[in-house]
Design a protein around this motif. Structure first.
Motif, PDB file in Angstrom:
ATOM      1  N   ILE A 139       0.847  -1.190   0.000  1.00 10.81           N
ATOM      2  CA  ILE A 139       0.000   0.000   0.000  1.00 10.81           C
ATOM      3  C   ILE A 139       0.884   1.241   0.000  1.00 10.81           C
ATOM      4  O   ILE A 139       1.690   1.442   0.918  1.00 10.81           O
ATOM      5  CB  ILE A 139      -0.916   0.030   1.236  1.00 10.81           C
ATOM      6  N   GLY A 140       0.731   2.066  -1.023  1.00 11.57           N
ATOM      7  CA  GLY A 140       1.422   3.345  -1.060  1.00 11.57           C
ATOM      8  C   GLY A 140       0.572   4.367  -0.332  1.00 11.57           C
ATOM      9  O   GLY A 140      -0.407   4.875  -0.896  1.00 11.57           O
ATOM     10  N   ALA A 141       0.924   4.667   0.922  1.00  9.31           N
ATOM     11  CA  ALA A 141       0.077   5.506   1.783  1.00  9.31           C
ATOM     12  C   ALA A 141       0.679   6.874   2.050  1.00  9.31           C
ATOM     13  O   ALA A 141       0.225   7.596   2.944  1.00  9.31           O
ATOM     14  CB  ALA A 141      -0.179   4.782   3.105  1.00  9.31           C
ATOM     15  N   ASN A 197       3.888   7.457  -4.399  1.00 12.18           N
ATOM     16  CA  ASN A 197       3.127   6.213  -4.303  1.00 12.18           C
ATOM     17  C   ASN A 197       3.123   5.449  -5.623  1.00 12.18           C
ATOM     18  O   ASN A 197       3.181   4.215  -5.639  1.00 12.18           O
ATOM     19  CB  ASN A 197       1.686   6.510  -3.863  1.00 12.18           C
ATOM     20  N   ILE A 198       3.034   6.183  -6.731  1.00 17.41           N
ATOM     21  CA  ILE A 198       3.083   5.535  -8.043  1.00 17.41           C
ATOM     22  C   ILE A 198       4.457   4.910  -8.274  1.00 17.41           C
ATOM     23  O   ILE A 198       4.573   3.781  -8.774  1.00 17.41           O
ATOM     24  CB  ILE A 198       2.754   6.554  -9.150  1.00 17.41           C
ATOM     25  N   GLN A 199       5.510   5.613  -7.878  1.00 21.76           N
ATOM     26  CA  GLN A 199       6.863   5.059  -8.009  1.00 21.76           C
ATOM     27  C   GLN A 199       7.035   3.822  -7.148  1.00 21.76           C
ATOM     28  O   GLN A 199       7.695   2.858  -7.546  1.00 21.76           O
ATOM     29  CB  GLN A 199       7.891   6.124  -7.635  1.00 21.76           C
ATOM     30  N   ILE A 200       6.428   3.834  -5.971  1.00 21.52           N
ATOM     31  CA  ILE A 200       6.485   2.661  -5.089  1.00 21.52           C
ATOM     32  C   ILE A 200       5.816   1.473  -5.754  1.00 21.52           C
ATOM     33  O   ILE A 200       6.329   0.347  -5.729  1.00 21.52           O
ATOM     34  CB  ILE A 200       5.794   2.980  -3.742  1.00 21.52           C
ATOM     35  N   SER A 201       4.647   1.703  -6.366  1.00 24.49           N
ATOM     36  CA  SER A 201       3.926   0.607  -7.012  1.00 24.49           C
ATOM     37  C   SER A 201       4.716   0.035  -8.175  1.00 24.49           C
ATOM     38  O   SER A 201       4.723  -1.185  -8.393  1.00 24.49           O
ATOM     39  CB  SER A 201       2.550   1.085  -7.487  1.00 24.49           C
ATOM     40  N   VAL A 233       2.148  -9.301  -6.534  1.00 21.12           N
ATOM     41  CA  VAL A 233       1.681  -8.612  -5.322  1.00 21.12           C
ATOM     42  C   VAL A 233       0.543  -7.650  -5.669  1.00 21.12           C
ATOM     43  O   VAL A 233       0.530  -7.050  -6.760  1.00 21.12           O
ATOM     44  CB  VAL A 233       2.850  -7.855  -4.645  1.00 21.12           C
ATOM     45  N   THR A 234      -0.424  -7.529  -4.776  1.00 20.13           N
ATOM     46  CA  THR A 234      -1.535  -6.590  -4.965  1.00 20.13           C
ATOM     47  C   THR A 234      -1.069  -5.181  -4.601  1.00 20.13           C
ATOM     48  O   THR A 234      -0.463  -4.977  -3.545  1.00 20.13           O
ATOM     49  CB  THR A 234      -2.736  -6.981  -4.084  1.00 20.13           C
ATOM     50  N   LEU A 235      -1.375  -4.215  -5.473  1.00 22.76           N
ATOM     51  CA  LEU A 235      -0.907  -2.846  -5.267  1.00 22.76           C
ATOM     52  C   LEU A 235      -2.088  -1.925  -4.986  1.00 22.76           C
ATOM     53  O   LEU A 235      -3.030  -1.847  -5.778  1.00 22.76           O
ATOM     54  CB  LEU A 235      -0.158  -2.356  -6.511  1.00 22.76           C
ATOM     55  N   VAL A 236      -2.011  -1.236  -3.865  1.00 20.25           N
ATOM     56  CA  VAL A 236      -3.023  -0.250  -3.490  1.00 20.25           C
ATOM     57  C   VAL A 236      -2.308   1.094  -3.381  1.00 20.25           C
ATOM     58  O   VAL A 236      -1.317   1.214  -2.663  1.00 20.25           O
ATOM     59  CB  VAL A 236      -3.702  -0.607  -2.152  1.00 20.25           C
ATOM     60  N   VAL A 237      -2.843   2.086  -4.081  1.00 19.99           N
ATOM     61  CA  VAL A 237      -2.157   3.380  -4.153  1.00 19.99           C
ATOM     62  C   VAL A 237      -3.076   4.488  -3.661  1.00 19.99           C
ATOM     63  O   VAL A 237      -4.241   4.582  -4.072  1.00 19.99           O
ATOM     64  CB  VAL A 237      -1.706   3.681  -5.603  1.00 19.99           C
ATOM     65  N   ARG A 238      -2.546   5.325  -2.784  1.00 21.06           N
ATOM     66  CA  ARG A 238      -3.253   6.536  -2.379  1.00 21.06           C
ATOM     67  C   ARG A 238      -2.976   7.617  -3.418  1.00 21.06           C
ATOM     68  O   ARG A 238      -1.819   7.892  -3.755  1.00 21.06           O
ATOM     69  CB  ARG A 238      -2.756   6.999  -1.011  1.00 21.06           C
ATOM     70  N   ALA A 239      -4.042   8.239  -3.928  1.00 23.17           N
ATOM     71  CA  ALA A 239      -3.899   9.276  -4.947  1.00 23.17           C
ATOM     72  C   ALA A 239      -4.554  10.566  -4.468  1.00 23.17           C
ATOM     73  O   ALA A 239      -5.447  10.552  -3.605  1.00 23.17           O
ATOM     74  CB  ALA A 239      -4.536   8.826  -6.259  1.00 23.17           C
ATOM     75  N   GLY A 240      -4.105  11.686  -5.053  1.00 25.80           N
ATOM     76  CA  GLY A 240      -4.637  12.981  -4.632  1.00 25.80           C
ATOM     77  C   GLY A 240      -5.924  13.352  -5.326  1.00 25.80           C
ATOM     78  O   GLY A 240      -6.795  13.992  -4.737  1.00 25.80           O
ATOM     79  N   ASP A 241      -6.062  12.954  -6.614  1.00 29.83           N
ATOM     80  CA  ASP A 241      -7.274  13.270  -7.355  1.00 29.83           C
ATOM     81  C   ASP A 241      -7.449  12.250  -8.466  1.00 29.83           C
ATOM     82  O   ASP A 241      -6.684  11.293  -8.581  1.00 29.83           O
ATOM     83  CB  ASP A 241      -7.218  14.708  -7.921  1.00 29.83           C
ATOM     84  N   GLN A 242      -8.449  12.465  -9.310  1.00 26.22           N
ATOM     85  CA  GLN A 242      -8.776  11.489 -10.347  1.00 26.22           C
ATOM     86  C   GLN A 242      -7.707  11.420 -11.427  1.00 26.22           C
ATOM     87  O   GLN A 242      -7.520  10.366 -12.047  1.00 26.22           O
ATOM     88  CB  GLN A 242     -10.137  11.816 -10.954  1.00 26.22           C
TER      89      GLN A 242
END
Length: 251
Positions: free
Chosen positions: A190-192, A199-203, A213-222
């Motif tokens: 999870i990129g938190a 977070n995108i670079q982490i994924s 691995v399952t990737l969950v990313v926190r994003a700022g907007d759409q």
């Protein structure tokens, strides 16, 4: 084949080992200098030269039956032995200060922490221990899921340790940091962090190391959500959208 790099890595991750390395290397160099010097000056073998270091009185006995630069060798022996004494005191002082300064205990705790992480399988790696990451970690632990935090900020890393969470200190965008967190055995990353690009670079880094691995990313907007999806994120969370939906649900 990997042992030299493993040794270098161990020294790099252990402040106490780095401190100990200097006096130990100096001690070893003085021993080598003594053996080579005795062999060169009087032509004795390596074993005899080493014995002279262990028992300087044997130098006097040697020159009772052999010719040679006895005075010069004795002076050289004094220099070498003085160096060995100083290096030994340096090693002792380093160990003493580490023991009473708590560094040894800290090193042992760190080793135990790393051992516990290496024993995990199907755990969840949370990159970032701010409010968002801390909340996720608490919920997952309540559900009896194993969690490993990756945090670059010292204060937040220490907060995770104080909360009893397994944690790795470092930049989650770096492959070696994710490897230390056991990404190849993890179920989810999870990129938190409060930084969509990070977070995108982490994924991307995690997917290269562990394609399944399952990737969950926190994003700022759409817009960030679209980028994260293209980078391989399985799920994208926009905290502001989620919190807004929760408010509407509770009305």
């Amino acid at each position: 084949m990997n042992r030299p790099s493993t040794l270098v890595g161990a020294v790099a991750h252990r402040p106490l080992l780095r401190r100990m390395l200097r006096p130990v290397v100096v001690f070893a160099l003085i021993v080598v200098a003594g053996m080579v010097g005795f062999s060169t000056l009087d032509g004795v073998g390596i074993v005899d030269a080493l014995f002279w270091l262990l028992d300087p009185t044997s130098i006097e006995l040697h020159f009772q039956n052999h010719d040679g630069p006895a005075t010069f060798i004795k002076a050289y022996a004094i220099v070498i032995l003085s160096g060995l004494i100083v290096a030994s005191l340096w090693i002792g002082e380093t160990l003493f200060s580490a023991a009473f300064g708590g560094q040894i205990q800290t090193e042992l705790k760190q080793m135990q922490l790393e051992r516990n992480i290496k024993e995990l399988d199907d755990h969840i790696i949370i990159c970032g221990y701010g409010t968002f990451g801390k909340t996720i970690a608490a919920r997952l632990r309540d559900a009896d899921r194993e969690v490993v935090i990756v945090e670059q900020q010292d204060a937040q890393y220490q907060r995770a340790i104080d909360d009893g969470v397994l944690a790795v200190s470092g930049d989650a965008r770096r492959e070696e940091t994710l490897t230390d967190a056991g990404v190849k055995r993890a179920d989810t990353v999870i990129g938190a962090i409060d930084d969509s690009n990070a977070n995108i670079q982490i994924s991307i880094a995690a997917s290269q190391l562990a394609p399944t691995v399952t990737l969950v990313v926190r994003a700022g907007d759409q817009r960030d959500e679209a980028l994260a999806r293209r980078a391989g994120a399985d799920e994208v969370v926009i905290p502001e959208v989620v919190s807004g939906e929760q408010v509407c649900t509770n009305l």
